[in-house]
Design a protein around this motif. Structure first.
Motif, PDB file in Angstrom:
ATOM      1  N   PRO A  11       0.822  -1.218   0.000  1.00 44.27           N
ATOM      2  CA  PRO A  11       0.000   0.000   0.000  1.00 44.27           C
ATOM      3  C   PRO A  11       0.849   1.259   0.000  1.00 44.27           C
ATOM      4  CG  PRO A  11      -0.879  -1.585   1.568  1.00 44.27           C
ATOM      5  CD  PRO A  11       0.425  -2.144   1.074  1.00 44.27           C
ATOM      6  N   ARG A  12       0.391   2.237  -0.722  1.00 42.37           N
ATOM      7  CA  ARG A  12       1.121   3.507  -0.848  1.00 42.37           C
ATOM      8  C   ARG A  12       1.315   4.166   0.516  1.00 42.37           C
ATOM      9  NH1 ARG A  12      -0.516   8.807  -1.222  1.00 42.37           N
ATOM     10  NH2 ARG A  12       0.904  10.209  -2.324  1.00 42.37           N
ATOM     11  N   GLU A  38       0.773  15.162  11.497  1.00 44.91           N
ATOM     12  CA  GLU A  38       0.641  13.710  11.296  1.00 44.91           C
ATOM     13  C   GLU A  38       1.795  13.164  10.452  1.00 44.91           C
ATOM     14  OE1 GLU A  38      -1.556  11.478  12.636  1.00 44.91           O
ATOM     15  OE2 GLU A  38      -1.831  13.250  13.872  1.00 44.91           O
ATOM     16  N   PRO A  39       2.184  11.891  10.707  1.00 44.42           N
ATOM     17  CA  PRO A  39       1.578  10.947  11.655  1.00 44.42           C
ATOM     18  C   PRO A  39       2.186  10.988  13.054  1.00 44.42           C
ATOM     19  CG  PRO A  39       3.208   9.798  10.350  1.00 44.42           C
ATOM     20  CD  PRO A  39       3.236  11.239   9.873  1.00 44.42           C
ATOM     21  N   ARG A  40       2.978  12.008  13.357  1.00 45.01           N
ATOM     22  CA  ARG A  40       3.731  12.004  14.615  1.00 45.01           C
ATOM     23  C   ARG A  40       2.814  11.957  15.831  1.00 45.01           C
ATOM     24  NH1 ARG A  40       7.402  16.929  16.994  1.00 45.01           N
ATOM     25  NH2 ARG A  40       8.140  15.853  18.866  1.00 45.01           N
ATOM     26  N   TYR A  54       5.804   8.299   3.735  1.00 45.94           N
ATOM     27  CA  TYR A  54       6.430   9.172   4.736  1.00 45.94           C
ATOM     28  C   TYR A  54       7.941   8.985   4.749  1.00 45.94           C
ATOM     29  CZ  TYR A  54       1.630   9.636   6.397  1.00 45.94           C
ATOM     30  OH  TYR A  54       0.284   9.866   6.480  1.00 45.94           O
ATOM     31  N   LEU A  55       8.612   9.949   5.377  1.00 43.04           N
ATOM     32  CA  LEU A  55      10.064   9.873   5.565  1.00 43.04           C
ATOM     33  C   LEU A  55      10.370   9.896   7.052  1.00 43.04           C
ATOM     34  CD1 LEU A  55      11.454  12.249   2.782  1.00 43.04           C
ATOM     35  CD2 LEU A  55      11.562   9.754   2.867  1.00 43.04           C
ATOM     36  N   PRO A  56      10.882   8.817   7.630  1.00 44.69           N
ATOM     37  CA  PRO A  56      11.093   7.527   6.957  1.00 44.69           C
ATOM     38  C   PRO A  56       9.765   6.824   6.709  1.00 44.69           C
ATOM     39  CG  PRO A  56      11.538   7.302   9.293  1.00 44.69           C
ATOM     40  CD  PRO A  56      11.271   8.754   9.055  1.00 44.69           C
ATOM     41  N   PRO A  57       9.697   5.937   5.718  1.00 46.41           N
ATOM     42  CA  PRO A  57       8.443   5.246   5.439  1.00 46.41           C
ATOM     43  C   PRO A  57       8.074   4.284   6.560  1.00 46.41           C
ATOM     44  CG  PRO A  57      10.223   4.307   4.146  1.00 46.41           C
ATOM     45  CD  PRO A  57      10.797   5.523   4.831  1.00 46.41           C
ATOM     46  N   ARG A  58       6.800   3.954   6.640  1.00 45.49           N
ATOM     47  CA  ARG A  58       6.351   2.973   7.630  1.00 45.49           C
ATOM     48  C   ARG A  58       7.052   1.640   7.420  1.00 45.49           C
ATOM     49  NH1 ARG A  58       1.395   4.146  10.220  1.00 45.49           N
ATOM     50  NH2 ARG A  58       0.511   6.145   9.604  1.00 45.49           N
ATOM     51  N   ASN A  92       9.457   0.251  10.384  1.00 48.76           N
ATOM     52  CA  ASN A  92       9.763   1.510  11.059  1.00 48.76           C
ATOM     53  C   ASN A  92       8.644   2.003  11.948  1.00 48.76           C
ATOM     54  OD1 ASN A  92      12.312   1.781   9.779  1.00 48.76           O
ATOM     55  ND2 ASN A  92      11.313   2.540   7.933  1.00 48.76           N
ATOM     56  N   ARG A  93       7.422   1.529  11.702  1.00 51.16           N
ATOM     57  CA  ARG A  93       6.294   2.023  12.471  1.00 51.16           C
ATOM     58  C   ARG A  93       5.237   0.942  12.572  1.00 51.16           C
ATOM     59  NH1 ARG A  93       4.595   7.066   9.792  1.00 51.16           N
ATOM     60  NH2 ARG A  93       6.691   7.698  10.388  1.00 51.16           N
ATOM     61  N   ARG A  94       4.526   0.970  13.688  1.00 48.24           N
ATOM     62  CA  ARG A  94       3.485  -0.053  13.905  1.00 48.24           C
ATOM     63  C   ARG A  94       2.421   0.054  12.815  1.00 48.24           C
ATOM     64  NH1 ARG A  94      -1.937   1.840  14.394  1.00 48.24           N
ATOM     65  NH2 ARG A  94      -1.571   4.061  14.176  1.00 48.24           N
ATOM     66  N   GLY A  95       1.679  -1.021  12.624  1.00 52.12           N
ATOM     67  CA  GLY A  95       0.631  -1.010  11.614  1.00 52.12           C
ATOM     68  C   GLY A  95       0.239  -2.409  11.186  1.00 52.12           C
ATOM     69  N   TYR A  96      -0.751  -2.460  10.313  1.00 55.67           N
ATOM     70  CA  TYR A  96      -1.268  -3.708   9.757  1.00 55.67           C
ATOM     71  C   TYR A  96      -1.186  -3.563   8.247  1.00 55.67           C
ATOM     72  CZ  TYR A  96      -4.364  -7.787   9.411  1.00 55.67           C
ATOM     73  OH  TYR A  96      -4.894  -9.043   9.158  1.00 55.67           O
TER      74      TYR A  96
END
Length: 435
Positions: free
Chosen positions: A88-89, A250-252, A94-98, A126-130
């Motif tokens: 998914p886009r 966002e997303p901070r 983001y920088l850095p990307p998820r 780099n970041r939480r998610g599904y």
């Protein structure tokens, strides 16, 4: 269909005017077109693919290895095939990307008859998610570019990246103090299987309450003290509505709220207290179950659009994880926080009205807010007037904004704390555990 129609038209004109060289050229071109279409269909039908991931549950900072294996099951060589494993886009912008990608997620290659080729790349969480990995889109065609065929292979897999948990400063695991001062309103309901102490016999104590060993040892009647069946703890109330989070932050800010919620849930669980969560956010797994995914796209562009995230949500039910104790409870909360997405569904005020009856009175309500309106302040004040202890953590980085947002809450008698940055997460609840 334009090329064959044009060739047939030119061929008819050549026949009418007896243009032999033009007729030969059109016959040859028509034959090349038909042969190209036939070979392209044969090549596309011969392609098979699989995807392997070394794991589908990870922590922030982990790396995931992905191996794509493409196989030509036919007897003809495939001169070229374009392979792309869709992500998914939203995971890459983001920088850095998820999800950081190392290695060729898209590759142009060829395949000999009955051969396989492996494509390897790595994902940095780099970041939480599904995250949805796939499906795999393959494109092949003839050498002249006259005809192309697309195939969508392999069902998507879903990577769950758990949120960061920061150890909170100023509490001891052995401590039984809950967050805030909570009065045990239902102490009459006691658990006879859990003895917390012994006291002197009081008139009216039943025989099964008498502690016979202590009585025999001291010669004076003693009774057992049981732990109450209702224990103090916390219910995390997380505002995850899009309108509450300014786009420029966002997303901070939303990720900071997730980290704070996960850290508080972890600390309360370690203290042996009950914990639950209520939020108006969107569960990514629920979105995927609702929207599904198609498997018959004709172009790479349509597959990429379908692999993206829908911008709006018609979900009008809050996410509620009941306030209970146990390690499984913490796991459920962390997994939900990992999947949580900003939504345009219920506002926080509507969520409170919908779920207030499910908030236990003996658990402190910790509201994590990015914005405070008069409606939110009144709704939280209503919970306090019902006898719940309410504490607000304001996810606002500047002191002026914090003061403006805290005013309506203080007027409702609600204690507020500022969540300024990730460094402040560790100390955001220290005052409650230290007192």
């Amino acid at each position: 269909m334009i090329w064959p129609a044009a060739i047939v038209l030119i061929l008819i004109i050549a026949l009418i005017f007896r243009l032999g060289l033009l007729m030969y050229a059109m016959y040859t071109l028509l034959g090349v077109l038909l042969l190209s279409r036939y070979l392209t269909h044969r090549w596309a039908a011969s392609l098979q693919a699989t995807r392997e991931c070394n794991r589908l549950a990870a922590e922030e900072g982990d790396e995931i290895a992905v191996i794509i294996t493409i196989e030509n099951t036919g007897n003809l060589p495939i001169p070229w095939v374009m392979v792309e494993d869709l992500i998914p886009r939203e995971a890459l912008v983001y920088l850095p990307p998820r999800l950081g990608v190392t290695g060729p997620r898209m590759k142009l290659t060829h395949l000999w008859p009955r051969s396989k080729r492996a494509i390897r790349y790595q994902l940095k969480c780099n970041r939480r998610g599904y995250y949805q990995l796939g499906p795999l889109v393959l494109e092949t065609g003839d050498l002249f570019g006259l005809h192309r065929q697309f195939r969508v292979l392999t069902e998507p897999q879903f990577l769950l990246v758990m949120p960061e948990v920061i150890p909170l400063t100023g509490y001891a695991i052995s401590s039984k103090r809950p967050i805030g001062e909570v009065r045990m309103t239902y102490r009459l309901y006691e658990d006879p299987t859990r003895i917390s102490g012994v006291r002197a016999y009081q008139e009216g104590d039943s025989l099964n309450r008498i502690h016979w060993r202590a009585t025999a040892r001291t010669g004076v009647l003693h009774s057992k003290i049981y732990e109450p069946s209702t224990v103090a703890g916390t219910t995390i109330l997380l505002d995850f509505h899009k309108d509450s989070h300014e786009q420029r932050h966002e997303p901070r800010r939303s990720e900071l709220a997730i980290t704070a919620a996960a850290s508080i849930a972890n600390a309360v669980t370690l203290m042996g207290q009950q914990v639950g969560m209520i939020t108006n956010g969107r569960d990514a797994a629920d979105r995927i179950r609702t929207e599904g995914w198609a498997s018959d796209w004709r172009t790479r562009e349509s597959a990429q659009v379908a692999a993206g995230v829908r911008e709006t949500s018609d979900r009008l039910r809050p996410i509620v994880i009941g306030t209970r104790r146990g390690g499984d409870q913490l796991t459920q909360i962390l997994e939900m926080l990992a999947r949580l997405e900003l939504t345009d569904g219920l506002s926080l005020t509507q969520t409170i009205l919908e779920t207030s009856s499910r908030m236990p009175r003996d658990a402190t309500v910790i509201a994590i807010l990015a914005q405070v309106t008069s409606e939110i302040a009144i709704a939280l004040g209503m919970l306090r007037r019902r006898g719940l202890v309410v504490v607000a953590i304001l996810n606002i980085f500047d002191i002026t904004g914090f003061a403006d947002a805290a005013g309506p809450l203080i007027a409702e008698g609600i204690e507020t704390r500022q969540l300024e940055s990730e460094e402040s997460v560790a100390e955001i609840c220290a005052a409650y555990w230290l007192r």
